[in-house]
Design an enzyme around this catalytic site. Structure first.
Site, PDB file in Angstrom:
ATOM      1  N   LEU A 222       0.870  -1.194   0.000  1.00  0.00           N
ATOM      2  CA  LEU A 222       0.000   0.000   0.000  1.00  0.00           C
ATOM      3  C   LEU A 222       0.889   1.220   0.000  1.00  0.00           C
ATOM      4  O   LEU A 222       1.830   1.283   0.790  1.00  0.00           O
ATOM      5  CB  LEU A 222      -0.808   0.071   1.302  1.00  0.00           C
ATOM      6  CG  LEU A 222      -2.046  -0.771   1.530  1.00  0.00           C
ATOM      7  CD1 LEU A 222      -2.647  -0.408   2.878  1.00  0.00           C
ATOM      8  CD2 LEU A 222      -3.081  -0.551   0.426  1.00  0.00           C
ATOM      9  N   HIS A 223       0.597   2.186  -0.853  1.00  0.00           N
ATOM     10  CA  HIS A 223       1.379   3.420  -0.770  1.00  0.00           C
ATOM     11  C   HIS A 223       0.630   4.656  -1.224  1.00  0.00           C
ATOM     12  O   HIS A 223       1.104   5.768  -1.034  1.00  0.00           O
ATOM     13  CB  HIS A 223       2.680   3.298  -1.585  1.00  0.00           C
ATOM     14  CG  HIS A 223       2.453   3.370  -3.071  1.00  0.00           C
ATOM     15  ND1 HIS A 223       1.908   2.341  -3.783  1.00  0.00           N
ATOM     16  CD2 HIS A 223       2.664   4.362  -3.959  1.00  0.00           C
ATOM     17  CE1 HIS A 223       1.809   2.678  -5.059  1.00  0.00           C
ATOM     18  NE2 HIS A 223       2.256   3.913  -5.195  1.00  0.00           N
ATOM     19  N   ARG A 224      -0.556   4.481  -1.814  1.00  0.00           N
ATOM     20  CA  ARG A 224      -1.255   5.661  -2.349  1.00  0.00           C
ATOM     21  C   ARG A 224      -1.717   6.577  -1.221  1.00  0.00           C
ATOM     22  O   ARG A 224      -2.281   6.098  -0.230  1.00  0.00           O
ATOM     23  CB  ARG A 224      -2.493   5.257  -3.144  1.00  0.00           C
ATOM     24  CG  ARG A 224      -2.190   4.384  -4.284  1.00  0.00           C
ATOM     25  CD  ARG A 224      -2.623   4.908  -5.623  1.00  0.00           C
ATOM     26  NE  ARG A 224      -1.973   4.073  -6.603  1.00  0.00           N
ATOM     27  CZ  ARG A 224      -1.041   4.476  -7.444  1.00  0.00           C
ATOM     28  NH1 ARG A 224      -0.665   5.732  -7.474  1.00  0.00           N
ATOM     29  NH2 ARG A 224      -0.486   3.642  -8.280  1.00  0.00           N
ATOM     30  N   ASP A 302      -2.361  -1.411  -3.953  1.00  0.00           N
ATOM     31  CA  ASP A 302      -2.865  -0.242  -4.690  1.00  0.00           C
ATOM     32  C   ASP A 302      -1.863   0.163  -5.770  1.00  0.00           C
ATOM     33  O   ASP A 302      -1.932   1.260  -6.306  1.00  0.00           O
ATOM     34  CB  ASP A 302      -3.199   0.918  -3.744  1.00  0.00           C
ATOM     35  CG  ASP A 302      -2.017   1.370  -2.901  1.00  0.00           C
ATOM     36  OD1 ASP A 302      -0.870   0.940  -3.170  1.00  0.00           O
ATOM     37  OD2 ASP A 302      -2.233   2.158  -1.966  1.00  0.00           O
TER      38      ASP A 302
END
Ligand code: UD1
Length: 387
Positions: A222-224, A302
């Site tokens: 996850l990084h958004r 994501d």
């Protein structure tokens, strides 16, 4: 002919590696040589986010590093433009080649065009329709002003035509990242999953060997900003993973620097670290991630690139977004990914259905490992025919 190509952040490296190899091959077989200069904007600077990829994908060191580093979007784009303008003025390339959708493509396409340099965008035409995504703004600007738009799939070509881009500028060349996947499949397959965990583990001293290829595991990335920057969004996702996934399946979570900072600031990191079935890993190398993808029972992510890799490898993929610029990766288009947003009941439902699915690898049209050569040929043809 002189080409400057630009990279800035992690997902760019997998896309530029095959392009550089295609230039090397061309130069070996042709009288006319292409002079190539690689520019790294320096947006990603940690060894694990940058240097490691250059080594394992055998990308030569960038001749020029603009050293931009972290910052707001305006800072990153502004500083890149200031520095890149000097590079363009000094080197006077015939082409600037940009890949993907990170801040570098906005900064460098605008700078190139103002210096009257031709610009080619590899991976053009992707559209999420979501103007809150910085990448969507980058894509729209870069595609609007670039001279040559090389698309990964026919849906992307159609998007450009609908926006009024003249047909002669649009060439469907396939997905360049899949060149890298095909070039590295064997090397990745030879890696050992326990070694990967041991070498990258943040929260386990020694793997307790509960994870293996037979019993399976889940992988999450996850990084958004839309998923990680607000506690009310990130916390329910973390709770679902801790309370519902970890009791039944080991979870390997490779943590992006942005996500780690946010988990820490929301007071969620300690519980994650303490969970016995949750393996927190540093950002992985390309081959390591590919190996995990080859064996994961499900991937929750994501990332756009992972959606594509899951499609080719057949790994069931839950995309934690409400939209995607890569519809070809969705199950309704024959891919492996479903959009689950950040709605926990939807994530739960699709997670259980993913566990029941087997692997169905799919290679969309021209995701065949030869995209980089086609890209280079299109640049050469355009140079001859469209002065
Ligand atoms: C960027 C790209 C995104 C891509 C992602 C892959 C844009 C708009 N976004 O997002 O499209 O999917 O890379 O990772 O270009 N940081 C480090 N070390 C690094 C790099 C970053 O600690 O080497 C930290 C920064 O300080 C910052 C955070 O990570 O706080 C986010 O980095 P940033 O480059 O702003 O964007 P990404 O979220 O990585």
């Amino acid at each position: 002919m002189k080409i400057i190509s630009v990279v800035g952040a992690r997902p760019n490296f997998m896309k530029i590696a095959p392009f550089i190899k295609a230039i090397e091959k061309y130069n070996q077989n042709s009288q006319e040589k292409i002079e190539h200069i690689l520019v790294h904007t320096g947006q990603h600077y940690d060894d694990r986010m940058s240097r490691a990829f250059f080594e394992e994908l055998e990308i030569p060191d960038a001749e020029i590093n603009l050293g931009i580093g972290s910052g707001t979007h305006a800072e990153q784009v502004g500083y890149t433009m200031i520095e890149f303008e000097k590079v363009v003025k000094e080197n006077k390339p015939d082409w600037v080649v940009i890949v993907g959708d990170v801040n570098a493509i906005l900064a460098c396409s605008v700078t190139a065009k103002k210096e009257h340099i031709k610009c080619c965008h590899i991976e053009a035409g992707l559209r999420s329709g979501d103007m809150t995504m910085p990448e969507e703004v980058n894509r729209l600007v870069a595609d609007r002003i670039s001279d040559l738009l090389l698309t990964p799939d026919r849906l992307s070509s159609e998007n450009l035509l609908k926006e009024g881009v003249p047909e002669y500028k649009i060439k469907f060349t396939g997905n360049i990242m899949i060149d890298t996947l095909e070039n590295n499949r064997k090397k990745a397959a030879a890696l050992n999953i326990i070694d990967i965990i041991n070498q990258n583990s943040v929260n386990k001293k020694e793997s307790d060997l509960k994870v293996n290829e037979i019993h399976g595991f889940a992988v999450m990335t996850l990084h958004r900003p839309s998923n990680v920057d607000r506690k009310e969004v990130l916390e329910p996702i973390v709770r679902f993973m801790l309370d519902e996934v970890c009791p039944e399946l080991p979870l390997l979570w490779t943590i992006h620097p942005r996500t780690r900072k946010m988990l820490d600031s929301f007071g969620l990191l300690d519980e994650i670290m303490a969970n016995k079935n949750l393996y927190v890993l540093e950002p992985l190398g390309y081959l390591e991630m590919l190996k995990l993808n080859m064996h994961a029972r499900v991937i929750l992510t994501d990332s756009g690139g992972l959606q594509e890799e899951c499609t080719v490898l057949g790994t069931p993929c839950l995309t934690l977004r409400w939209n995607t610029e890569r519809p070809i990766t969705l199950t309704e288009h024959g891919g492996a990914s479903v959009l689950v947003g950040n709605n926990i009941s939807r994530i739960r439902e699709e997670y259980h259905s993913a566990l029941k699915k087997g692997r169905t690898p799919v290679s969309p049209e021209l995701w065949d490992g030869h995209t980089a050569e086609r890209c280079l040929n299109e640049i050469i043809d355009f140079s001859k025919n469209c002065k």
